[in-house]
Design a protein around this motif. Structure first.
Motif: not given
Lengths: 256, 407
Positions: B151-153, B196-203
């Motif tokens: 989760x980046x943010x 609630x959050x921003x994720x980066x699953x690298x895809x």
């Protein structure tokens, strides 16, 4: 009297070759009593080395039987023959055939390693020392074989042949590769040691002087027994006379 | 006999020093390359597999007739195309709690995570996007997707009406943490959620389509009444998946058990052919080394013909002389391959250092696997022993009388 016979050959024949056959020995029958020093002489190709090799259990006869101490060698397989050689026979060849990878003492100990399958005990090592000392190599005990002279190497071979206290020593031209003086010394030594231990010895030689020191001389010609002489009984000169004579003195080889 | 043969064998090797050193070097080079190569290949493959399925479920229990979208092939097929077929109402797992109870008893499973999956349309202002709604129990799903770390943010917590959205989707819709967004489900209901959050699953596909929310909430919006769509499973040994899947199939004959392999056939066949070529190379290295040892020992038999002859004459049995050569083979093999193992480990260290110095250019690590190391050493030693058979037979055949007669 049978107890006194160490070696007996019964109608031993040896034929070499498969297609082109060459018979080296013809119906050899003979007995050698315990303690005798027998010299086998004869021209090249007369079959004397072949005979020695058969007696030494290195070669098997084409037909006929060889008994040593009552054991029929034909009844033993190759590995049993190897063990028999190790236990009862001592070999001294023209070429010493020592192992250059080992020092003098180790070479003398090899028959014991082979026999006992483990490191030699203190007694055996002491015996090896004693034998090396006896053959005059006290200072060379730990020397590498390649650093020894021809005469010294042959002495190591003699010590090796004696290590297991063999019943029968077989020597094939033991001095053939040595110069006369060294050869004489080696022979002298061999004769002395043999006398001390009373061991039976059969020696193949070209050298008549050497042969005349034996208890008994047998001459082979073309694969057959030709002459038999006891030089110690009849004297050297008489013996030499018989040897120089062209006629064979054994009428029926088979009865010898 | 053995001790004596070992002693003679050792002396023979020691005395022909340059011969021994050369063949030892040959074995060392061969074995070290074998070890390096096998470690390199297995490192590479482990890395590939990890990158492919490290943060994806390895096994999925699915209702029959439903295709799970979580397994993304290497080529990264567009998720929405997988979902193009309409979700069948009956295609669901009605009660998952007893299911997981059974599953939890299977030891090899590392993570068991229930999932509710469904389509939706997300709207923010004028813009709208088709999304995949993923209802999860965060603690469980996190162990598969490593969501919390990625989760980046914002804060990686699900609950109430909070959601986690992907990086690309957030950029696309200009979403920020604590923004409101509206999700419409296929049955036409619309609801508001808080980011609630921003994720980066690298895809990229995942980042632009997946939206995570709490499992009970997902069940509610899809009218699932306590049912779930899939059970996602991760295991410790990824290559055990087929075996474990077979066991699961026994337990749950009514469900489809799908493994990561089904969707990664191309990767698998690439791995297989890579392994095959690596084995081929190793085999030929071994063959070359074995032939080298055999030729050295064959030559040494003819060099030592007199010694063998006399050893036989003074009572060494055929077994004894054959041991002399077999032991030489074993000594060469054992020493050579042990040296080779050390050299191989050094090569791997060197590679690791180079990888560390490359600053990420070499993106995978290779490690020495003690088991394969030992295996290579054992195989090489056996091969050396095998190489000694022919010389040993020659030594057996040698007739002492012939050596003695010919001087």
């Amino acid at each position: 009297m049978a107890d006194d016979i160490l070696l007996e050959l019964r109608q031993v024949n040896k034929v070499y070759g498969q297609l082109v056959k060459y018979q080296a020995l013809f119906d050899i029958t003979m007995k050698v009593p315990r303690g005798q020093f027998l010299a086998l002489i004869g021209p090249s190709g007369s079959g004397k080395s072949t005979l020695l090799n058969i007696v030494g259990a290195l070669d098997r006869p084409t037909s006929g039987e060889v008994f040593i101490q009552g054991v029929n060698l034909a009844s033993l397989d190759d590995d049993e023959l190897a063990r028999f050689r190790n236990q009862f026979l001592g070999f001294i060849f023209q070429f010493h055939y020592l192992l250059p990878e080992f020092n003098a003492l180790e070479n003398v100990l090899i028959p014991s390693w082979i026999a006992t399958r483990r490191k030699p005990g203190k007694e055996i090592i002491e015996r090896a020392y004693f034998l090396l000392k006896r053959v005059g190599l006290e200072k060379e005990v730990y020397k590498k074989i390649s650093l020894l002279s021809g005469g010294q190497q042959q002495r190591v071979a003699i010590a090796r042949a004696l290590l297991n206290s063999p019943t029968l020593i077989l020597a094939d031209e033991p001095t053939g590769a040595l110069d006369t003086k060294t050869g004489d010394q080696v022979l002298e030594l061999l004769a002395e040691i043999r006398k001390e231990s009373g061991t039976t010895m059969i020696m193949v030689t070209h050298n008549r002087d050497v042969a005349l020191r034996a208890d008994r001389i047998i001459e082979l010609i073309d694969g057959q027994l030709c002459k038999e002489v006891y030089p110690q009984r009849i004297g050297k000169e008489e013996a030499e006379k018989i040897l120089e004579d062209h006629a064979c003195n054994i009428e029926n080889v088979n009865t010898l | 006999m053995f001790a004596f043969a070992a002693r003679v064998a050792w002396r023979f090797l020691k005395n022909s020093r340059s011969q021994t050193i050369f063949i030892l070097l040959g074995i060392t080079v061969g074995v070290s390359i074998q070890i390096f190569l096998s470690s390199l290949i297995s490192g590479l493959q482990a890395n590939l597999v990890e990158r492919t399925v490290g943060d994806a479920p390895h096994i999925i229990i699915a209702p029959q007739d439903r295709t799970p979208s979580s397994i993304i092939g290497l080529q990264g097929k567009v998720v929405s195309s997988l979902l193009a077929s309409p979700t069948k109402e009956e295609a669901k797992i009605p009660s998952w709690q007893p299911l997981t109870d059974t599953i939890d008893q299977i030891e090899q499973l590392r993570v068991v995570s229930p999932l509710v999956e469904g389509q939706g349309v997300v709207r923010k202002g004028e813009r709208s996007r088709t999304i995949v709604v993923k209802g999860v129990i965060l603690e469980r799903a996190d162990q598969i997707y490593e969501l919390r770390e990625r989760v980046l943010d914002g804060i990686p917590i699900l609950g109430g009406n909070s959601v986690l959205v992907g990086k690309e989707l957030a950029e696309d819709l200009q979403l920020k943490v604590s923004d409101l967004l509206e999700i419409t489900t296929p049955n036409g209901k619309a609801r508001n959620f808080i980011v609630n959050g921003v994720f980066d699953l690298q895809n990229q596909n995942i980042n632009s389509t997946w939206v995570f929310l709490d499992l009970p909430l997902a069940q509610t919006i899809f009218n699932l009444e306590g049912a779930i769509s899939f059970v996602e499973i991760q295991i410790d040994e990824v290559f055990q998946s087929e075996k474990i899947a077979a066991r699961l199939k026994q337990e749950f004959p009514d469900y489809t058990i799908e493994t990561w392999q089904t969707r990664n056939q191309q990767l698998l066949s690439a791995l297989r052919s890579q392994s095959l070529s690596s084995y081929m190379i190793q085999f030929f290295i071994l063959l070359a080394v074995t032939l080298g040892i055999a030729s050295v020992l064959v030559v040494s038999v003819s060099q030592k013909i007199r010694e063998i002859g006399i050893l036989k004459a003074i009572g060494t049995t055929n077994t004894g002389v054959s041991f002399i050569f077999l032991i030489q083979g074993a000594i060469l093999g054992l020493f050579g391959s042990s040296l080779g193992a050390l050299a191989g480990i050094s090569l791997i260290r060197l590679f690791q250092r180079a990888a560390a110095a490359s600053g990420g250019a070499i993106s995978f690590t290779i490690t020495t696997n003690p088991r394969s190391l030992l295996l290579i050493v054992i195989i090489s030693t056996l091969a050396s022993l095998f190489a000694a058979i022919s010389p040993a037979r020659q030594a057996i055949k040698l007739v002492p009388i012939e050596v003695i007669r010919n001087g």
